[in-house]
Design a protein around this motif. Structure first.
Motif, PDB file in Angstrom:
ATOM      1  N   ALA A 152      14.682  -0.419  54.629  1.00  0.00           N
ATOM      2  CA  ALA A 152      13.674  -0.229  53.581  1.00  0.00           C
ATOM      3  C   ALA A 152      14.258  -0.495  52.200  1.00  0.00           C
ATOM      4  O   ALA A 152      13.560  -0.997  51.317  1.00  0.00           O
ATOM      5  CB  ALA A 152      13.097   1.180  53.669  1.00  0.00           C
ATOM      6  N   THR A 153      15.532  -0.174  52.015  1.00  0.00           N
ATOM      7  CA  THR A 153      16.154  -0.464  50.723  1.00  0.00           C
ATOM      8  C   THR A 153      16.255  -1.977  50.517  1.00  0.00           C
ATOM      9  O   THR A 153      16.149  -2.476  49.402  1.00  0.00           O
ATOM     10  CB  THR A 153      17.554   0.165  50.656  1.00  0.00           C
ATOM     11  N   VAL A 154      16.460  -2.691  51.623  1.00  0.00           N
ATOM     12  CA  VAL A 154      16.533  -4.152  51.553  1.00  0.00           C
ATOM     13  C   VAL A 154      15.144  -4.744  51.311  1.00  0.00           C
ATOM     14  O   VAL A 154      14.963  -5.618  50.465  1.00  0.00           O
ATOM     15  CB  VAL A 154      17.145  -4.709  52.867  1.00  0.00           C
ATOM     16  N   GLY A 155      14.160  -4.244  52.035  1.00  0.00           N
ATOM     17  CA  GLY A 155      12.849  -4.895  52.021  1.00  0.00           C
ATOM     18  C   GLY A 155      11.914  -4.467  50.904  1.00  0.00           C
ATOM     19  O   GLY A 155      11.051  -5.233  50.480  1.00  0.00           O
ATOM     20  N   ALA A 156      12.085  -3.227  50.413  1.00  0.00           N
ATOM     21  CA  ALA A 156      11.070  -2.675  49.513  1.00  0.00           C
ATOM     22  C   ALA A 156      11.066  -3.234  48.088  1.00  0.00           C
ATOM     23  O   ALA A 156       9.985  -3.441  47.531  1.00  0.00           O
ATOM     24  CB  ALA A 156      11.178  -1.146  49.480  1.00  0.00           C
ATOM     25  N   PRO A 157      12.241  -3.453  47.468  1.00  0.00           N
ATOM     26  CA  PRO A 157      12.170  -3.862  46.048  1.00  0.00           C
ATOM     27  C   PRO A 157      11.301  -5.094  45.823  1.00  0.00           C
ATOM     28  O   PRO A 157      10.485  -5.126  44.887  1.00  0.00           O
ATOM     29  CB  PRO A 157      13.641  -4.141  45.684  1.00  0.00           C
ATOM     30  N   ALA A 158      11.429  -6.091  46.684  1.00  0.00           N
ATOM     31  CA  ALA A 158      10.647  -7.315  46.486  1.00  0.00           C
ATOM     32  C   ALA A 158       9.156  -7.023  46.600  1.00  0.00           C
ATOM     33  O   ALA A 158       8.352  -7.591  45.848  1.00  0.00           O
ATOM     34  CB  ALA A 158      11.058  -8.374  47.505  1.00  0.00           C
ATOM     35  N   ALA A 159       8.780  -6.142  47.511  1.00  0.00           N
ATOM     36  CA  ALA A 159       7.351  -5.836  47.666  1.00  0.00           C
ATOM     37  C   ALA A 159       6.801  -5.224  46.386  1.00  0.00           C
ATOM     38  O   ALA A 159       5.700  -5.561  45.945  1.00  0.00           O
ATOM     39  CB  ALA A 159       7.140  -4.896  48.856  1.00  0.00           C
ATOM     40  N   VAL A 160       7.570  -4.326  45.781  1.00  0.00           N
ATOM     41  CA  VAL A 160       7.087  -3.661  44.568  1.00  0.00           C
ATOM     42  C   VAL A 160       7.020  -4.670  43.416  1.00  0.00           C
ATOM     43  O   VAL A 160       6.020  -4.745  42.692  1.00  0.00           O
ATOM     44  CB  VAL A 160       7.996  -2.473  44.188  1.00  0.00           C
ATOM     45  N   VAL A 161       8.090  -5.447  43.257  1.00  0.00           N
ATOM     46  CA  VAL A 161       8.107  -6.426  42.169  1.00  0.00           C
ATOM     47  C   VAL A 161       6.987  -7.445  42.371  1.00  0.00           C
ATOM     48  O   VAL A 161       6.243  -7.771  41.424  1.00  0.00           O
ATOM     49  CB  VAL A 161       9.485  -7.130  42.092  1.00  0.00           C
ATOM     50  N   ASN A 162       6.828  -7.933  43.586  1.00  0.00           N
ATOM     51  CA  ASN A 162       5.754  -8.896  43.860  1.00  0.00           C
ATOM     52  C   ASN A 162       4.393  -8.303  43.516  1.00  0.00           C
ATOM     53  O   ASN A 162       3.510  -8.997  42.999  1.00  0.00           O
ATOM     54  CB  ASN A 162       5.801  -9.341  45.326  1.00  0.00           C
ATOM     55  N   ALA A 163       4.229  -7.018  43.798  1.00  0.00           N
ATOM     56  CA  ALA A 163       2.939  -6.382  43.510  1.00  0.00           C
ATOM     57  C   ALA A 163       2.680  -6.296  42.006  1.00  0.00           C
ATOM     58  O   ALA A 163       1.586  -6.610  41.536  1.00  0.00           O
ATOM     59  CB  ALA A 163       2.902  -4.986  44.140  1.00  0.00           C
ATOM     60  N   VAL A 164       3.697  -5.870  41.262  1.00  0.00           N
ATOM     61  CA  VAL A 164       3.497  -5.713  39.816  1.00  0.00           C
ATOM     62  C   VAL A 164       3.212  -7.077  39.179  1.00  0.00           C
ATOM     63  O   VAL A 164       2.287  -7.227  38.369  1.00  0.00           O
ATOM     64  CB  VAL A 164       4.725  -5.053  39.157  1.00  0.00           C
ATOM     65  N   LEU A 165       3.995  -8.077  39.562  1.00  0.00           N
ATOM     66  CA  LEU A 165       3.798  -9.402  38.960  1.00  0.00           C
ATOM     67  C   LEU A 165       2.452  -9.986  39.384  1.00  0.00           C
ATOM     68  O   LEU A 165       1.787 -10.675  38.605  1.00  0.00           O
ATOM     69  CB  LEU A 165       4.961 -10.327  39.333  1.00  0.00           C
ATOM     70  N   ASP A 166       2.047  -9.667  40.598  1.00  0.00           N
ATOM     71  CA  ASP A 166       0.738 -10.104  41.083  1.00  0.00           C
ATOM     72  C   ASP A 166      -0.377  -9.475  40.240  1.00  0.00           C
ATOM     73  O   ASP A 166      -1.365 -10.135  39.916  1.00  0.00           O
ATOM     74  CB  ASP A 166       0.592  -9.694  42.556  1.00  0.00           C
ATOM     75  N   ALA A 167      -0.182  -8.224  39.863  1.00  0.00           N
ATOM     76  CA  ALA A 167      -1.210  -7.542  39.066  1.00  0.00           C
ATOM     77  C   ALA A 167      -1.344  -8.189  37.698  1.00  0.00           C
ATOM     78  O   ALA A 167      -2.458  -8.400  37.205  1.00  0.00           O
ATOM     79  CB  ALA A 167      -0.852  -6.062  38.914  1.00  0.00           C
ATOM     80  N   ILE A 168      -0.222  -8.507  37.072  1.00  0.00           N
ATOM     81  CA  ILE A 168      -0.308  -9.000  35.691  1.00  0.00           C
ATOM     82  C   ILE A 168      -0.341 -10.525  35.627  1.00  0.00           C
ATOM     83  O   ILE A 168      -0.399 -11.098  34.544  1.00  0.00           O
ATOM     84  CB  ILE A 168       0.844  -8.441  34.817  1.00  0.00           C
ATOM     85  N   GLY A 169      -0.280 -11.171  36.800  1.00  0.00           N
ATOM     86  CA  GLY A 169      -0.393 -12.627  36.819  1.00  0.00           C
ATOM     87  C   GLY A 169       0.786 -13.331  36.175  1.00  0.00           C
ATOM     88  O   GLY A 169       0.639 -14.388  35.572  1.00  0.00           O
ATOM     89  N   VAL A 170       1.960 -12.736  36.285  1.00  0.00           N
ATOM     90  CA  VAL A 170       3.160 -13.325  35.694  1.00  0.00           C
ATOM     91  C   VAL A 170       4.028 -13.879  36.810  1.00  0.00           C
ATOM     92  O   VAL A 170       4.174 -13.279  37.872  1.00  0.00           O
ATOM     93  CB  VAL A 170       3.927 -12.266  34.867  1.00  0.00           C
ATOM     94  N   ARG A 171       4.607 -15.051  36.581  1.00  0.00           N
ATOM     95  CA  ARG A 171       5.376 -15.735  37.621  1.00  0.00           C
ATOM     96  C   ARG A 171       6.637 -14.965  37.968  1.00  0.00           C
ATOM     97  O   ARG A 171       6.950 -14.723  39.127  1.00  0.00           O
ATOM     98  CB  ARG A 171       5.727 -17.134  37.117  1.00  0.00           C
ATOM     99  N   HIS A 172       7.409 -14.569  36.958  1.00  0.00           N
ATOM    100  CA  HIS A 172       8.612 -13.788  37.240  1.00  0.00           C
ATOM    101  C   HIS A 172       9.050 -12.955  36.046  1.00  0.00           C
ATOM    102  O   HIS A 172       8.948 -13.381  34.902  1.00  0.00           O
ATOM    103  CB  HIS A 172       9.790 -14.670  37.666  1.00  0.00           C
ATOM    104  N   ALA A 173       9.556 -11.760  36.316  1.00  0.00           N
ATOM    105  CA  ALA A 173      10.271 -10.945  35.332  1.00  0.00           C
ATOM    106  C   ALA A 173      11.264 -10.109  36.122  1.00  0.00           C
ATOM    107  O   ALA A 173      11.001  -9.732  37.267  1.00  0.00           O
ATOM    108  CB  ALA A 173       9.315 -10.041  34.568  1.00  0.00           C
TER     109      ALA A 173
END
Ligand SMILES: Cc1cc2nc3c(=O)[nH]c(=O)nc-3n(C[C@H](O)[C@H](O)[C@H](O)COP(=O)(O)OP(=O)(O)OC[C@H]3O[C@@H](n4cnc5c(N)ncnc54)[C@H](O)[C@@H]3O)c2cc1C
Lengths: 802, 293
Positions: A756-777
């Motif tokens: 979960a430590t390996v898999g979770a960070p990307a899911a959270v970051v992908n979700a936040v960027l998906d919400a604000i429509g930003v390619r990467h931060a």
């Protein structure tokens, strides 16, 4: 007659399975009652206390050290400096990554918080007080803070003590086929590129590191109580560093309050305590405080990555290429298999069928603490997984495709296993599409996308309301290091051992080389034995952590306990079972071939009433029964398990967040996690591991970071500055599972400690960027970072905010 | 474990006793209330008082009292007590909004209102809240009691009007005349529950019978506002109808006149934005509570 109070006997409290299945953890009784015994609880007669003087500078020459004031303190017994250690050839210690690290600085300090002197006093207050009485004259030097400038021609030199060294370059390392990958990119219909930072973070275990070192004057042995995840490896290291042979060293790890890789390394404070015990003749305790732990012990990550992904226009991935700049701090002190300078980063093609892949990693020195491989990273698979999961989303963003669709198109299919990936790993088993579909179904993905569109429209119309984001991560782990011929740590092959003895009454003792830091080994391993021998888990005493009482092995990290020691324990139990069969045959005066194993007893095939239970067999094995000549008495078995391959757990995660566009605040609304770690020995323990890792993921994605200002000051040296998530930041986790047993593990189990430590960070970051429509931060996506990213100016999170 | 340097300890039995101890031992003595600010500083050896004077058992310093025209909050009132007092929630809901986001229950169970404002940390939420509410502080010293308005209490980071031989007795929050519609609210942006504010704002609005703003107080926490208040924004609103445009203008003024500093919580630009955004939001909340919208 009994001395056992049935009301206090946990075995009587709740029925438990004689084998696998959910049960409360055996160790929790003492933990929830505050009766755990940790290193700092140890108090030996005549014990002295150590404290470490640390550098306020990130980079400075030491002109002089005057310890006179401290030595004049009435309660101070000794003050040790680098010069004292130098006389014994102990001022520098070899690291596990082909480098050396200073124990106490002699020539200069190379990071803020580096150890300079060690005071030994009669109590810990006096030891602390005396630190202020040591006078150190420094000549400050310009520090290397920004890893991206470390190789500039005019960069200050961190390691000028090495003759001939002219730059801050540590290593170059690559994996995959560069030419084939270049060709795939040249032929690609589409290429997306992205720079991403996995910032420096810290495992931050609740219990900081500590030691009690004592020389036993009677036996002339060194006895070390220490917070170590790898007691046997530490014994070997102490022997190498001190010259004391291994049979005269005993390492004891008592209860450990969290490790996450932070307690693999051997720290300067430990060695100073051992040295202090030698020169004072008294036991010496040293316990670091929170700031010391955060500033000077093994950090994690710090990978600056340039990713490139090649694909067809409809999103089929044809190539993946990464350049990594790895900030290793002032010494290359990563704790990892010695032939893998970038750990297992080269599993960066993740769960996808990508024909061509190549990565190149360059390590650099900076004026920061050493470390890098820790925090449940599975030897840098966190970085690899984050890279590929983020790149897939960047690709989807650039092509205007749904990230779930892009994943569906590229996931490995079950019939492709065992699968050799482009960089050479052989994935043992998996069914990735099934996990993804299950996660999407649990999350109600289509409905979420509809809600997202509606909220976005609402926001665009009114300027009010929260934005919804949905983030996916379909990750693959590789744990259970590892095959001896490929993997060693400091020259020690990564096999682990287990010894099992059945007592005359049929209860058992299992001795392990791995060491729990909270993972629940006393329960899981008892259940393994229970499963194999058909006895209660409460009939198994699990012994770990004490090198005098356990067999040699490399310890617990990299999710390797169940894959390696678990296999050793199961195999040892099977050997005991086979031996029990021979004893039973002698008891029943029948050929072993006529016996069959059934629920804890050997019985005569076709006549189940004739047979002997394990307890009866154990009694006989220890008794006067005449045994065949080639059969030893008693009932025990052992196994040194050399894993044929790693195990490959995987999962599919869906994170749902709400972002307040006016403030940049993120709320994690839901987190769906479908994990597959093969056979689950204790599903409750497995879920606990997943819960912890998901919280880690939220922490890293949203708040955790060790940043440094231009002077090299550490900006995360307390829990007010280094933020860990709390229950309030975590939603109620929604867990699902699939079970794809490992084909080569005796129990079909795979490691779960770090998934979960390996898999979770990307899911959270992908979700936040998906919400604000930003390619990467880059992480952490603090309110300020989210707001800045929405304005097209994301912050560089490894540097001080300006 | 972090360890403080050596110190002596005395327990004060009364205000008089505490004052006597303060004058006897001079500036190296420090009062200790909940200890949640002072003890961490001592453990980090940023503070090394020679004597701690414990005021936790001084009876005069406790208790919340609500009269016709004011709320009196003893210096030793714990965060939790303030939060648990329903009448405070009715008369000055901003205080409850603020208390809900101060630290965590452990800190709130011990930390005191007096300790919070005397600490004068630029990020102390109650500083912004009490300043917005135009509270006054009653201070006792060798020469007797004096009263200092909150706007005038904070002399700078970690510096207040309370002298080294003085002690804060209580804070008093004035209540608007009965019959006037009034409301208040507080909001905070932080990186995590229990974290200090990236920025926070509080507003208290009293409406005249004709619907214009009779009086308004706007407090800003952690945003570099002089004395924790946005006076320019208040001046813009006072006497006006609280239209969306007026609120926006107040937000802009609050943002313009504060001087936030960059730190790991965020850059200046962002904090300035928060000053405006949060000012607008708390004004809307306060007006909604006043029934003015
Ligand atoms: C983990 C943590 C998180 C926190 N988060 C927040 C937060 O989010 N927001 C926030 O606003 N605060 C926060 N705080 C601060 C907390 O609110 C204050 O620590 C606390 O309320 C201060 O009160 P105290 O009684 O503990 O003060 P003490 O530590 O006892 O005293 C603080 C100072 O005030 C002086 N003092 C105390 N009482 C008096 C008196 N009657 N007269 C004169 N001087 C006096 C003391 O001498 C000392 O200098 C946090 C604290 C911690 C530990």
């Amino acid at each position: 007659m009994t001395l056992v109070d049935p009301r206090r006997d946990p075995a009587a409290a709740a029925p438990v399975p004689n084998g696998f299945g959910p049960m409360l953890r055996k160790e929790d009784g003492r933990f929830v009652r505050g009766r755990g015994r940790f290193v700092d609880d140890i108090d030996l007669p005549g014990m002295l206390h150590g404290a470490v003087l640390r550098s306020p500078y990130a980079h400075a020459r030491i002109v002089s050290i005057d310890t006179g004031g401290a030595l004049a303190h009435p309660k101070v017994r000794a003050v040790i400096t680098g010069a004292d250690l130098e006389r014994r050839g102990m001022a520098w210690l070899p690291t596990l990554s082909h480098d050396v690290a200073a124990v106490l600085a002699t020539d200069k300090v190379r990071y803020q918080g580096q150890e300079i002197a060690f005071v030994v006093a009669e109590d810990r207050y006096s030891a602390r007080d005396a630190l202020a009485l040591i006078d150190v004259e420094y000549e400050p030097l310009a520090p290397v803070v920004d890893a991206r400038r470390a190789l500039d021609p005019d960069a200050p030199l961190v390691r000028d003590e090495v003759p001939g060294r002219a730059d801050n370059h540590v290593f170059d390392w690559e994996a995959g086929d560069a030419a084939a990958t270049d060709a795939a990119f040249a032929a690609a219909e589409h290429v997306s590129t992205c720079d991403l930072l996995y910032p420096r973070v810290h495992p931050a275990p609740l219990e900081t590191c500590g030691i009690v070192a004592a020389l036993d004057p009677v036996t002339d042995r060194l006895v070390v109580h220490c917070t170590t995840q790898a007691p046997h490896a530490h014994r070997t290291l102490y022997a190498t560093l001190t010259g004391i042979p291994e049979h005269r060293i005993r390492i004891v790890a008592p209860d450990i309050g969290g490790g996450f890789g932070n307690k693999v390394a051997l720290y300067p404070g430990y060695l100073c305590a051992v040295y202090a015990a030698t020169i004072t003749g008294a036991p010496v305790k040293w316990t670091e405080d929170r700031s010391e732990n955060l500033m000077s012990t093994s950090f994690a990550r710090d990978y600056h990555m340039h990713g490139e992904i090649a694909a067809t226009k409809d999103g089929r991935i044809t190539g993946l290429r990464v350049r990594v700049l790895a900030d290793h701090g002032a010494f290359n002190g990563t704790s990892q298999p010695s032939k893998f300078p970038a750990g297992f980063f080269h599993i960066f093609t993740g769960s996808y069928a990508i024909q061509a892949a190549h990565c190149r990693v360059t390590g650099v020195y900076t004026n920061k603490a050493p470390g890098g491989v820790a925090y449940a990273c599975s030897f840098r698979i966190t970085e690899a997984s984050y890279l590929v999961e983020r790149m897939v989303d960047v690709l989807a963003f650039d092509l205007g495709l749904d990230p779930a669709q892009v994943r569906r198109k590229n996931l490995l299919r079950p019939e492709q296993f065992p699968y050799r990936c482009a960089t050479g790993w052989v994935y043992d088993s998996g069914d990735y599409p099934r996990a993804l579909e299950q996660a999407l179904e649990m999350a109600e993905y289509a409905e979420l996308r509809a809600e997202q569109a509606q909220r976005r429209a609402e926001y665009e119309r009114t300027g009010e309301g929260a934005l919804l984001g949905i983030g996916l991560s379909t990750f693959t782990e590789a744990v259970g290091a590892g095959p001896k011929k490929q993997m060693d740590i400091g020259g020690l092959g990564m096999a682990d051992a287990a010894e099992l003895s059945v007592h005359p009454d049929g209860t058992a003792e299992l001795r392990l080389s791995c060491m729990s830091q909270g993972q629940g080994h006393e329960t899981t391993f008892a259940q393994i034995i229970a499963h194999e021998l058909g006895i209660s888990p409460y009939a198994v005493n699990v012994v770990q952590g004490d090198t005098d009482r356990t067999p040699f092995g490399l310890g617990t990290y990299g999710s390797r306990s169940t894959p390696v020691s678990g296999a050793a324990a199961a195999t040892a139990a099977r050997r005991v079972r086979e031996r029990a069969k021979l004893v039973a045959a002698a008891m029943l005066e029948i050929s072993p071939a006529d016996l069959e194993w059934e629920a804890g007893r050997w019985q005569v095939r076709g006549d189940p009433a004739a047979g002997a239970s394990l307890a009866e067999i154990a009694r006989a094995a220890h008794g006067s029964l005449e045994l065949p000549d080639d059969l030893e008495g008693q009932l025990s078995g052992r196994c040194v398990y050399n894993p044929p391959n790693l195990t490959f757990p995987f999962g599919a995660y869906v994170c749902v967040v709400e972002v307040d566009p006016g403030t940049g605040q993120v709320r994690v609304r839901r987190f769906v996690a479908v994990d597959d770690c093969g056979v689950r020995i204790n599903p409750t323990v497995v879920e606990g591991q997943i819960h912890g890792g998901l919280a880690d993921g939220i922490g890293m994605a949203l708040m955790e970071v060790l940043a440094f200002d231009t002077d090299g000051n550490h900006l995360g040296a307390s829990f007010m500055d280094y933020l860990l998530p709390t229950a309030l930041e975590c939603p109620s986790w929604e867990l699902g599972q699939t079970v794809t047993p490992s084909p080569h593990h005796p129990l079909g189990a795979k490691g779960i400690g770090e998934s979960a430590t390996v898999g979770a960070p990307a899911a959270v970051v992908n979700a936040v960027l998906d919400a604000i429509g930003v390619r990467h931060a880059d992480m952490p996506l603090t309110p300020a970072q989210v707001w800045s990213a929405m304005r097209g100016r994301p912050l560089r999170t490894d540097l001080a905010v300006r | 474990m972090q360890l403080p340097a050596h110190f002596e300890y005395q327990r004060a039995r009364s205000v008089e006793h505490a004052l006597a101890l303060l004058s006897r031992h001079g500036p190296e003595a420090r009062l200790i209330a909940g200890g949640h600010s002072l003890i961490p500083m001592m453990k980090l050896r940023l503070a090394q008082p020679e004597l701690l004077i414990d005021i936790n058992e001084v009876p005069e310093l406790g208790g919340i009292e609500i009269t016709e025209d004011e709320i009196r909050i003893g210096a030793l009132v714990r965060h939790t007590q303030l939060l648990d007092c329903a009448e405070v929630g009715r008369s000055a809901p901003m205080l409850h909004d603020a208390e809900r986001v101060i630290a965590d229950p452990l800190v709130r169970n011990r930390g005191t209102v007096g300790g919070s404002v005397c600490q004068a940390d630029p990020s102390e939420d109650l500083s912004g809240a009490f300043s917005a509410l135009r509270a006054v502080a009653d201070i006792a010293g060798p020469a007797g009691e004096r009263t200092v308005p909150m706007r005038g209490f904070f002399h700078g980071p970690y510096q207040t009007a309370v002298g080294p031989d003085e002690l804060l007795l209580r804070l008093r929050v004035p209540l608007p005349a009965p019959g006037l519609r009034t409301g208040s609210a507080y909001r905070k942006v932080s990186r995590r529950a229990g974290d200090w504010a990236v920025g926070a704002a509080g507003a208290a609005v009293t409406l005249a019978p004709d619907g214009t703003v009779a009086e308004v107080g706007i407090g800003l926490t952690a945003l570099g506002a002089r004395e924790f208040v946005a006076t320019e924004a208040e001046d813009l609103l006072r006497g006006q109808r609280p239209t969306p445009e007026a609120i926006d203008a107040a937000g802009r003024a609050a943002a313009q006149h504060c001087e936030p500093v960059a730190d790991q919580r965020g850059p200046v630009e962002y904090k300035r934005h928060l000053a405006g955004e949060l000012t607008r939001r708390v004004l809307r909340d306060a007006l909604a509570r006043a029934g003015g919208r």
